[in-house]
Motif scaffolding. Structure first.
Motif, PDB file in Angstrom:
ATOM      1  N   GLY A 415       0.742  -1.184   0.003  1.00  0.00           N
ATOM      2  CA  GLY A 415       0.094   0.042  -0.020  1.00  0.00           C
ATOM      3  C   GLY A 415       0.855   1.203   0.095  1.00  0.00           C
ATOM      4  N   SER A 416       2.028   1.222  -0.009  1.00  0.00           N
ATOM      5  CA  SER A 416       2.886   2.252   0.050  1.00  0.00           C
ATOM      6  C   SER A 416       2.929   3.095  -1.309  1.00  0.00           C
ATOM      7  N   THR A 417       2.993   4.465  -1.112  1.00  0.00           N
ATOM      8  CA  THR A 417       3.214   5.386  -2.306  1.00  0.00           C
ATOM      9  C   THR A 417       4.417   6.042  -2.575  1.00  0.00           C
ATOM     10  N   PRO A 418       4.774   6.626  -3.750  1.00  0.00           N
ATOM     11  CA  PRO A 418       6.020   7.101  -3.996  1.00  0.00           C
ATOM     12  C   PRO A 418       6.358   8.259  -2.781  1.00  0.00           C
ATOM     13  N   VAL A 419       5.324   8.709  -1.999  1.00  0.00           N
ATOM     14  CA  VAL A 419       5.754   9.590  -0.848  1.00  0.00           C
ATOM     15  C   VAL A 419       6.388   8.789   0.181  1.00  0.00           C
ATOM     16  N   ASP A 420       6.028   7.618   0.431  1.00  0.00           N
ATOM     17  CA  ASP A 420       6.594   6.564   1.538  1.00  0.00           C
ATOM     18  C   ASP A 420       8.093   6.200   0.844  1.00  0.00           C
ATOM     19  N   PHE A 421       8.114   5.806  -0.291  1.00  0.00           N
ATOM     20  CA  PHE A 421       9.334   5.665  -0.970  1.00  0.00           C
ATOM     21  C   PHE A 421      10.348   6.614  -0.617  1.00  0.00           C
ATOM     22  N   ALA A 422       9.932   8.221  -1.169  1.00  0.00           N
ATOM     23  CA  ALA A 422      10.825   9.322  -0.991  1.00  0.00           C
ATOM     24  C   ALA A 422      11.567   9.407   0.458  1.00  0.00           C
ATOM     25  N   TYR A 423      10.372   9.202   1.307  1.00  0.00           N
ATOM     26  CA  TYR A 423      10.686   9.468   2.974  1.00  0.00           C
ATOM     27  C   TYR A 423      11.807   8.147   3.332  1.00  0.00           C
ATOM     28  N   ASP A 424      11.510   7.006   2.827  1.00  0.00           N
ATOM     29  CA  ASP A 424      12.387   5.909   2.876  1.00  0.00           C
ATOM     30  C   ASP A 424      13.753   6.089   2.623  1.00  0.00           C
ATOM     31  N   HIS A 426      15.299   9.270   1.983  1.00  0.00           N
ATOM     32  CA  HIS A 426      15.785  10.292   2.982  1.00  0.00           C
ATOM     33  C   HIS A 426      14.794  11.558   3.327  1.00  0.00           C
ATOM     34  N   THR A 427      14.931  11.811   4.576  1.00  0.00           N
ATOM     35  CA  THR A 427      13.831  12.937   4.914  1.00  0.00           C
ATOM     36  C   THR A 427      13.839  14.017   4.061  1.00  0.00           C
ATOM     37  N   ASP A 428      14.982  14.609   3.509  1.00  0.00           N
ATOM     38  CA  ASP A 428      15.116  15.660   2.706  1.00  0.00           C
ATOM     39  C   ASP A 428      14.379  15.529   1.173  1.00  0.00           C
ATOM     40  N   ILE A 429      14.641  14.352   0.913  1.00  0.00           N
ATOM     41  CA  ILE A 429      13.900  13.823  -0.405  1.00  0.00           C
ATOM     42  C   ILE A 429      12.270  13.876  -0.163  1.00  0.00           C
ATOM     43  N   GLY A 430      11.646  13.140   0.999  1.00  0.00           N
ATOM     44  CA  GLY A 430      10.356  13.227   1.095  1.00  0.00           C
ATOM     45  C   GLY A 430       9.961  14.778   1.305  1.00  0.00           C
ATOM     46  N   SER A 450       3.431  -1.260  -6.765  1.00  0.00           N
ATOM     47  CA  SER A 450       3.502  -2.538  -7.037  1.00  0.00           C
ATOM     48  C   SER A 450       4.824  -3.344  -7.095  1.00  0.00           C
ATOM     49  N   ASN A 451       4.875  -4.589  -6.783  1.00  0.00           N
ATOM     50  CA  ASN A 451       6.198  -5.253  -6.738  1.00  0.00           C
ATOM     51  C   ASN A 451       6.912  -4.969  -8.222  1.00  0.00           C
ATOM     52  N   GLY A 452       8.048  -4.877  -8.039  1.00  0.00           N
ATOM     53  CA  GLY A 452       9.118  -4.515  -9.207  1.00  0.00           C
ATOM     54  C   GLY A 452       9.072  -3.195  -9.806  1.00  0.00           C
ATOM     55  N   ASP A 453       8.237  -2.271  -9.410  1.00  0.00           N
ATOM     56  CA  ASP A 453       8.150  -0.994  -9.803  1.00  0.00           C
ATOM     57  C   ASP A 453       9.519  -0.131  -9.812  1.00  0.00           C
ATOM     58  N   ARG A 454       9.749   0.749 -10.786  1.00  0.00           N
ATOM     59  CA  ARG A 454      11.169   1.251 -10.693  1.00  0.00           C
ATOM     60  C   ARG A 454      10.710   2.836 -10.296  1.00  0.00           C
ATOM     61  N   VAL A 455      11.122   3.207  -9.238  1.00  0.00           N
ATOM     62  CA  VAL A 455      10.513   4.568  -8.532  1.00  0.00           C
ATOM     63  C   VAL A 455      11.453   5.651  -8.672  1.00  0.00           C
ATOM     64  N   GLU A 456      11.291   6.830  -9.181  1.00  0.00           N
ATOM     65  CA  GLU A 456      12.140   8.021  -9.218  1.00  0.00           C
ATOM     66  C   GLU A 456      11.188   9.114  -8.702  1.00  0.00           C
ATOM     67  N   ILE A 457      11.938   9.788  -7.877  1.00  0.00           N
ATOM     68  CA  ILE A 457      11.516  10.822  -7.028  1.00  0.00           C
ATOM     69  C   ILE A 457      11.932  12.223  -7.635  1.00  0.00           C
ATOM     70  N   ILE A 458      11.123  13.197  -7.978  1.00  0.00           N
ATOM     71  CA  ILE A 458      11.157  14.468  -8.575  1.00  0.00           C
ATOM     72  C   ILE A 458      11.004  15.436  -7.336  1.00  0.00           C
ATOM     73  N   LYS A 477       7.249   6.110   8.954  1.00  0.00           N
ATOM     74  CA  LYS A 477       8.185   6.930   8.932  1.00  0.00           C
ATOM     75  C   LYS A 477       7.709   8.146   8.389  1.00  0.00           C
ATOM     76  N   ALA A 478       6.989   7.920   7.120  1.00  0.00           N
ATOM     77  CA  ALA A 478       6.521   9.123   6.369  1.00  0.00           C
ATOM     78  C   ALA A 478       5.569   9.996   7.159  1.00  0.00           C
ATOM     79  N   ARG A 479       4.613   9.131   7.945  1.00  0.00           N
ATOM     80  CA  ARG A 479       3.715   9.941   8.600  1.00  0.00           C
ATOM     81  C   ARG A 479       4.300  10.794   9.497  1.00  0.00           C
TER      82      ARG A 479
END
Ligand code: MN
Length: 713
Positions: A415-424, A426-430, A450-458, A477-479
């Motif tokens: 259920g995680s989103t790119p925001v969770d990924f970003a905070y995971d 680095h806090t600054d990235i989030g 989803s499993n296997g997604d390649r995620v890039e944060i802008i 963590k994100a919360r």
């Protein structure tokens, strides 16, 4: 190697007879018939394809299915194994497979294809662990993993045909990813074979040296082994234990690993003799152990009871090491036949096909049985809960595994989103994330990964967390990071606003704020629930206290003059949460404004003529005078409504006029045209009233525009 006519002829004659023979030992005739049909489809689909070795391609899926038949897997798994490469590599579709062989077969094929598309590139150990978890999480059905392991096993057995570089890469991947999975699932013999083959192709020279050394040593050993075997058998018989005793030849890779792990020389490792004793029940295991301890002295500290405390993959045995007749150590494994079956086949032993079985509709059911049986033998060990948690991650995916742009793998809760990924990351990235790309395409920040997604944060330098993220982040963590940021920001802003409001009230009382000293604050804080000056200021800023009341509290009674009216405070529009703009009238710089004090929420700015605030005007405690600060550089939302003549391209004309006026469109909505006219509602961004006036001027020049209104409900 290019196919020749002779080889093309061979492909016609590849026969599934071995597979059928093995399957016929435990499957019903109607299942065998289905398997033959699956073979026919696979053979047709791979017609004209060849392996690197020059053999027809169909020999590969056929061998994979035969391996699975040796493990006694169910007919669906065998059919899927025959078809496992068709969807990826031939024109056969999964719809076709579903129609002919049922959905569970096509699901298995899809599952295997999905794993084949994943690529593992990094060489880091920790990443390998995550990749294994990702594979297991994606598989969902243990049979997919079993097919994949059989596939890898056959590819490893036939690795000779590949060039050296490819051999090494595949061997490394096998050792990093697949043999540990086989081990985790308790498939001991698969694990051993993958280890040995991996070792052979990754370290060809060491493999050769060791093979030769072992062959040379074997002759000397035979006599010793024979003597010990006889002694063990006699002792067990005299104790009344019925047992099957065999000498264990050590696997090459385990000899090598032992040399590495324990820094032993080859002869030291090979000097250890291994025996396995199979008996009928648990009681006999302990009896056999006792008998052997009377034969040879046990080496202290080497006894392990994996029957009472099984290994995490379900392995059970008694292990002991004895001082042998010539002072050489003897390693003994004692277990029941049942335990041996599980030790060799692991999870697969629970997939053993029994025709009396209830329908296999529930694909997880058998895995569940396996877990259940593991849990039962594991409960005594005390860490059953932790153990189950561990396995659950692998087999019942509560987690999702995604790639970073560099190919590293992160595990996040489902259920995680790119925001969770970003905070995971680095806090600054989030804190600074504004958008995300998933598999190279822009995706909303709320997208569930989803499993296997390649995620890039802008990210953007001045971006800040949005309170709305709290609605969809899945990680604690994100919360907590978002909450923390918002709280700090809110507090800083509130204190600053509170100070301005207070100073304004003081000035209105004809007091210079600079004249308020420490003692006056101490006086005020005495007996107050706020402990610091900042807290008081924050409360003013949040609208929980009135500036004028605090100002009066800071002055000695005698200094108070009855004063009405307050000087106004200035609003920049960038204050953030403590100052907000009412949605009803949407004030912009230049509009006469008024600040409404909301309890606990700071100031809400309305236009002075907004109908929504009429009720507050009579109560001077509820509002303050505010003014715009000159040119804050911030953009403000304003709603405008256009009535336009229906004509092709009119929306584009209007949009470009808005752009020409240096304004941004935030949203557009169009009400159904009545034939002649269309109503368009824009939310646009402007600096102030004169910017808006300029924009409206541009729009009026468009011939199709009939009427323009600024919307202030
Ligand atoms: Mn394959």
């Amino acid at each position: 190697m290019p196919p020749t006519t002779a080889q093309a002829l061979v492909s016609q004659t590849v026969s599934p007879s071995t597979l059928i023979d093995v399957a016929a030992t435990y499957l019903r005739p109607e299942d065998i018939e289905q398997i033959e049909q699956a073979f026919a489809l696979a053979a047709r689909s791979h017609q004209g394809q060849y392996r690197k070795s020059g053999e027809p391609y169909i020999t590969h899926p056929l061998s994979v299915a035969t391996i699975l038949a040796e493990w006694h897997l169910d007919p669906q798994a065998l059919m899927a194994a025959l078809l496992h490469d068709t969807v990826e590599d031939t024109s056969t579709t999964s719809v076709q497979i579903a129609q002919q062989f049922g959905k569970s077969v096509s699901d298995l094929v899809d599952g295997v294809s999905k794993l084949d598309r994943l690529e593992f590139q990094t060489e880091q150990q920790a990443q390998a662990e995550n990749f294994r978890k990702m594979l297991l999480a994606m598989a969902r059905d243990v049979r997919v993993i079993l097919i994949k392991l059989a596939d890898r096993l056959h590819n490893m057995r036939t690795l000779d045909a590949m060039e050296a570089g490819k051999q090494r890469r595949i061997a490394r991947e096998t050792l990093d990813i697949y043999s540990p999975i086989a081990n985790r699932l308790g498939l001991h013999s698969v694990f051993q074979e993958l280890q040995d083959l991996g070792f052979r192709y990754l370290f060809p020279n060491r493999y050769q040296v060791l093979t030769k050394a072992i062959r040379a040593a074997r002759g000397n050993r035979r006599e010793v082994v024979g003597k010990i075997l006889t002694a063990i058998n006699q002792r067990l018989t005299s104790f009344g234990v019925e047992a099957q005793v065999s000498g264990r030849e050590k696997h090459l890779s385990s000899i090598y690993n032992k040399m590495l792990d324990k820094s032993l020389s080859f002869s030291q490792v090979l000097d250890i003799y291994g025996f396995r004793i199979l008996v009928k029940d648990v009681a006999a295991c302990y009896l056999a152990l006792g008998a052997l301890h009377t034969l040879y002295k046990p080496i202290p500290g080497k006894f392990k009871d994996y029957i009472a405390i099984p290994k995490a993959n379900g392995y059970q045995s008694l292990h002991t090491t004895l001082f042998g007749p010539f002072g050489t150590p003897i390693e003994i494994q004692i277990r029941t036949h049942e335990m041996h079956k599980i030790a060799e086949a692991g999870v697969a032993s629970h997939w053993l096909y029994k025709s009396s079985d209830t329908p296999l509709s529930d694909v997880q059911q058998k895995t569940h049985q396996w877990l259940q049986s593991l849990l039962e033998i594991q409960t005594e060990s005390g860490d059953a809960v932790e153990f189950l948690e561990h396995l659950k991650v692998d087999l019942f995916p509560d987690e999702v595994y995604v790639f970073t742009p560099k190919g590293n793998i992160k595990s996040l809760p489902k259920g995680s989103t790119p925001v969770d990924f970003a905070y995971d990351v680095h806090t600054d990235i989030g804190n600074r994330c504004v958008a995300a790309k998933i598999n190279n395409e822009l995706a909303p920040l709320r997208t569930v990964l989803s499993n296997g997604d390649r995620v890039e944060i802008i990210t953007e330098e001045n971006a800040a967390p949005n309170p709305a993220w709290l609605n969809y982040v899945a990680t604690a963590k994100a919360r907590s990071k978002i909450r923390h940021y918002l709280r700090t920001m809110l507090r800083d802003e509130s204190v600053a606003l509170g100070e301005r409001l207070l100073n304004q009230a003081l000035r209105a009382l004809k007091v210079n704020p600079a004249d308020i000293g420490e003692s006056q604050w101490e006086q005020l804080l005495k007996g107050d629930r706020c402990k610091t000056r900042e807290e008081v200021l924050a409360e003013i800023g949040l609208g929980r206290r009135l500036n004028i009341v605090v100002a009066r509290g800071l002055l000695p009674r005698s200094d108070l003059q009855s004063q009405d009216g307050q000087g106004s405070i200035t609003i920049r529009g960038s204050e953030g949460i403590a100052v907000q703009f009412a949605h009803c009238c949407r004030p912009i710089p230049g509009d006469p404004i008024i600040g409404i004090i909301r309890k606990g929420q700071g100031l809400l700015i309305h236009t002075q003529d907004c109908r929504a605030i009429r009720q507050f005007r009579s109560d001077p405690d509820k509002w303050v005078d505010v003014e715009w600060e000159n040119d804050s550089g911030k953009l403000f939302d304003v709603a405008i409504k256009l009535m336009v003549v229906n004509r092709r391209g009119v929306l584009a004309t209007v949009a470009s006029a808005i752009a020409d006026a240096q304004s941004n469109i935030d949203s557009v909505s169009i009400t159904k045209p009545d034939g002649t006219y269309t109503e368009i509602n824009f939310t646009v961004q402007v600096r102030d009233r004169s910017h808006l006036a300029n924009l409206l001027h541009h729009l009026r020049e468009i011939p199709e525009v009939v009427r323009i209104t600024r919307v202030q409900s």
